[in-house]
Scaffold this motif. Structure first.
Motif, mmCIF file in Angstrom:
data_model
loop_
_atom_site.group_PDB
_atom_site.id
_atom_site.type_symbol
_atom_site.label_atom_id
_atom_site.label_comp_id
_atom_site.label_asym_id
_atom_site.label_seq_id
_atom_site.Cartn_x
_atom_site.Cartn_y
_atom_site.Cartn_z
ATOM 1 N N ALA A 97 13.492 -26.647 17.408
ATOM 2 C CA ALA A 97 12.365 -25.694 17.685
ATOM 3 C C ALA A 97 12.532 -24.366 18.146
ATOM 4 C CB ALA A 97 11.265 -26.453 18.713
ATOM 5 N N GLY A 98 13.440 -24.356 19.171
ATOM 6 C CA GLY A 98 14.008 -22.979 19.712
ATOM 7 C C GLY A 98 14.817 -22.134 18.564
ATOM 8 N N ALA A 99 15.515 -22.696 17.791
ATOM 9 C CA ALA A 99 16.221 -22.129 16.794
ATOM 10 C C ALA A 99 15.145 -21.657 15.703
ATOM 11 C CB ALA A 99 17.073 -22.963 15.902
ATOM 12 N N SER A 100 14.087 -22.385 15.401
ATOM 13 C CA SER A 100 13.106 -21.882 14.432
ATOM 14 C C SER A 100 12.200 -20.645 14.792
ATOM 15 C CB SER A 100 12.116 -23.102 13.917
ATOM 16 O OG SER A 100 12.997 -24.198 13.175
ATOM 17 N N ALA A 101 11.855 -20.780 16.106
ATOM 18 C CA ALA A 101 11.095 -19.910 16.782
ATOM 19 C C ALA A 101 11.787 -18.467 16.874
ATOM 20 C CB ALA A 101 10.555 -20.103 18.273
ATOM 21 N N ALA A 102 13.226 -18.539 17.425
ATOM 22 C CA ALA A 102 13.798 -17.422 17.424
ATOM 23 C C ALA A 102 14.224 -16.580 16.035
ATOM 24 C CB ALA A 102 15.189 -17.516 17.982
ATOM 25 N N THR A 103 14.312 -17.393 14.967
ATOM 26 C CA THR A 103 14.434 -16.640 13.761
ATOM 27 C C THR A 103 13.274 -16.216 13.172
ATOM 28 O OG1 THR A 103 16.295 -18.526 13.272
ATOM 29 C CG2 THR A 103 15.378 -17.481 11.530
ATOM 30 N N LEU A 104 12.086 -17.132 13.200
ATOM 31 C CA LEU A 104 10.801 -16.556 12.579
ATOM 32 C C LEU A 104 10.510 -15.191 13.394
ATOM 33 C CD1 LEU A 104 8.810 -19.597 12.439
ATOM 34 C CD2 LEU A 104 9.941 -18.367 10.550
ATOM 35 N N LEU A 105 10.638 -15.280 14.850
ATOM 36 C CA LEU A 105 10.259 -13.985 15.476
ATOM 37 C C LEU A 105 11.267 -12.704 15.431
ATOM 38 C CD1 LEU A 105 8.404 -12.763 17.857
ATOM 39 C CD2 LEU A 105 10.197 -13.339 19.309
ATOM 40 N N LEU A 106 12.496 -13.089 15.077
ATOM 41 C CA LEU A 106 13.345 -11.722 15.045
ATOM 42 C C LEU A 106 13.526 -11.523 13.569
ATOM 43 C CD1 LEU A 106 16.192 -13.158 17.274
ATOM 44 C CD2 LEU A 106 14.873 -11.159 17.715
ATOM 45 N N ARG A 107 13.108 -12.295 12.668
ATOM 46 C CA ARG A 107 13.072 -11.937 11.292
ATOM 47 C C ARG A 107 11.552 -11.056 11.113
ATOM 48 N NH1 ARG A 107 13.947 -16.187 6.754
ATOM 49 N NH2 ARG A 107 13.586 -14.415 5.526
ATOM 50 N N TRP A 108 10.863 -11.160 11.948
ATOM 51 C CA TRP A 108 9.428 -10.465 11.869
ATOM 52 C C TRP A 108 9.614 -9.208 12.740
ATOM 53 C CZ3 TRP A 108 6.061 -9.542 15.973
ATOM 54 C CH2 TRP A 108 4.970 -8.831 15.707
ATOM 55 N N LEU A 109 10.281 -9.077 13.638
ATOM 56 C CA LEU A 109 10.564 -7.878 14.649
ATOM 57 C C LEU A 109 11.651 -6.917 14.135
ATOM 58 C CD1 LEU A 109 10.827 -9.286 18.009
ATOM 59 C CD2 LEU A 109 9.021 -7.963 17.130
ATOM 60 N N ILE A 110 12.577 -7.482 13.121
ATOM 61 C CA ILE A 110 13.660 -6.772 12.579
ATOM 62 C C ILE A 110 13.888 -7.345 10.965
ATOM 63 C CG2 ILE A 110 16.042 -5.847 12.909
ATOM 64 C CD1 ILE A 110 15.798 -7.035 15.600
ATOM 65 N N PRO A 111 13.053 -7.011 10.289
ATOM 66 C CA PRO A 111 13.056 -7.596 8.916
ATOM 67 C C PRO A 111 14.565 -7.226 8.140
ATOM 68 C CG PRO A 111 11.126 -6.200 9.012
ATOM 69 C CD PRO A 111 12.039 -6.023 10.281
ATOM 70 N N SER A 112 15.179 -6.298 8.556
ATOM 71 C CA SER A 112 16.508 -6.199 7.953
ATOM 72 C C SER A 112 17.616 -7.121 8.442
ATOM 73 C CB SER A 112 17.244 -4.653 8.154
ATOM 74 O OG SER A 112 17.176 -4.554 9.717
ATOM 75 N N LEU A 113 17.318 -7.992 9.326
ATOM 76 C CA LEU A 113 18.348 -8.858 9.769
ATOM 77 C C LEU A 113 19.172 -9.653 8.805
ATOM 78 C CD1 LEU A 113 17.010 -9.792 13.508
ATOM 79 C CD2 LEU A 113 19.327 -8.421 13.100
ATOM 80 N N THR A 114 18.141 -10.166 7.585
ATOM 81 C CA THR A 114 18.525 -11.110 6.931
ATOM 82 C C THR A 114 19.711 -10.553 6.186
ATOM 83 O OG1 THR A 114 16.649 -12.067 6.597
ATOM 84 C CG2 THR A 114 17.938 -12.470 4.820
ATOM 85 N N ALA A 115 19.778 -9.551 5.821
ATOM 86 C CA ALA A 115 20.871 -8.855 5.197
ATOM 87 C C ALA A 115 22.017 -8.450 5.940
ATOM 88 C CB ALA A 115 20.238 -7.502 4.555
ATOM 89 N N GLU A 116 21.819 -8.128 7.284
ATOM 90 C CA GLU A 116 22.824 -7.850 8.225
ATOM 91 C C GLU A 116 23.399 -8.926 8.621
ATOM 92 O OE1 GLU A 116 20.741 -5.532 11.342
ATOM 93 O OE2 GLU A 116 20.323 -3.929 9.864
ATOM 94 N N ALA A 117 23.001 -10.122 8.495
ATOM 95 C CA ALA A 117 23.511 -11.588 8.779
ATOM 96 C C ALA A 117 24.802 -11.823 8.118
ATOM 97 C CB ALA A 117 22.817 -12.646 8.648
ATOM 98 N N SER A 118 25.019 -11.166 7.102
ATOM 99 C CA SER A 118 26.376 -11.405 6.164
ATOM 100 C C SER A 118 27.441 -10.534 6.668
ATOM 101 C CB SER A 118 26.211 -10.715 4.723
ATOM 102 O OG SER A 118 25.766 -9.671 4.795
ATOM 103 N N ALA A 119 27.287 -9.872 7.998
ATOM 104 C CA ALA A 119 28.331 -9.346 8.484
ATOM 105 C C ALA A 119 29.259 -10.252 9.361
ATOM 106 C CB ALA A 119 27.908 -8.224 9.282
ATOM 107 N N VAL A 120 28.487 -11.569 9.935
ATOM 108 C CA VAL A 120 29.332 -12.425 10.395
ATOM 109 C C VAL A 120 29.345 -13.533 9.943
ATOM 110 C CG1 VAL A 120 28.483 -11.417 12.810
ATOM 111 C CG2 VAL A 120 27.138 -13.147 11.782
ATOM 112 N N MET A 121 28.870 -13.765 8.790
ATOM 113 C CA MET A 121 29.183 -14.987 8.047
ATOM 114 C C MET A 121 30.442 -15.200 7.201
ATOM 115 S SD MET A 121 25.147 -15.886 6.809
ATOM 116 C CE MET A 121 25.552 -17.233 5.861
ATOM 117 N N LEU A 122 30.982 -16.167 7.187
ATOM 118 C CA LEU A 122 32.317 -16.418 6.710
ATOM 119 C C LEU A 122 31.976 -16.734 5.146
ATOM 120 C CD1 LEU A 122 34.656 -17.910 9.257
ATOM 121 C CD2 LEU A 122 34.460 -15.667 8.593
ATOM 122 N N GLU A 123 32.785 -16.249 3.956
ATOM 123 C CA GLU A 123 32.446 -16.647 2.721
ATOM 124 C C GLU A 123 33.136 -18.213 2.367
ATOM 125 O OE1 GLU A 123 33.413 -15.210 -1.688
ATOM 126 O OE2 GLU A 123 33.011 -13.659 -0.319
#
Length: 127
Positions: A97-123
């Motif tokens: 629930a905490g992870a879902s709430a944080a993800t939803l809130l931060l995606r709403w506040l900062i829409p560009s985060l989805t694209a920027e997340a690739s900076a810390v994800m390993l392929e």
């Protein structure tokens, strides 16, 4: 290391609304730290996560598990940091629930985060 068997079910009781709210907050905060670092300084994510966990251990009544994998692992050691297996379901639900709430809130506040997340994800490389 402590003279205990490798695996032993924890008997440390961690239950109740305060503990579950604490886990929600710990997980929400962890994701907020990660998403915030991704936006401003991706190379700082590992250090920020370590610092957050150190602080959250002290400011949450649950000692900040904030991760279902950690919750399950801590149920397998009968130490102060452990959690009784019967209490793990509530913790995992609060963490999700905490992870879902944080993800939803931060995606709403900062829409560009989805694209920027690739900076810390390993392929994932298939061999």
């Amino acid at each position: 290391m402590f003279g205990l068997s490798l695996f032993s079910a924890s008997t440390h009781v961690r239950t109740g609304p305060a503990q579950l709210l604490s886990e929600f907050i710990a997980t929400f905060g962890l994701l907020a730290v990660i998403w915030g670092c991704v936006r401003h300084r991706p190379s700082a994510v590992p250090f920020a996560v370590g610092a957050y966990f150190t602080a959250a251990y002290w400011f949450t009544s649950s000692t900040s598990f904030a991760n279902p994998a950690i919750t399950l692992a801590r149920s397998l050691s009968n130490t102060f940091a452990g959690i009784r297996p019967a209490d793990t379901a509530g913790f995992v639900a609060a963490q999700l629930a905490g992870a879902s709430a944080a993800t939803l809130l931060l995606r709403w506040l900062i829409p560009s985060l989805t694209a920027e997340a690739s900076a810390v994800m390993l392929e994932h490389v298939k061999e």
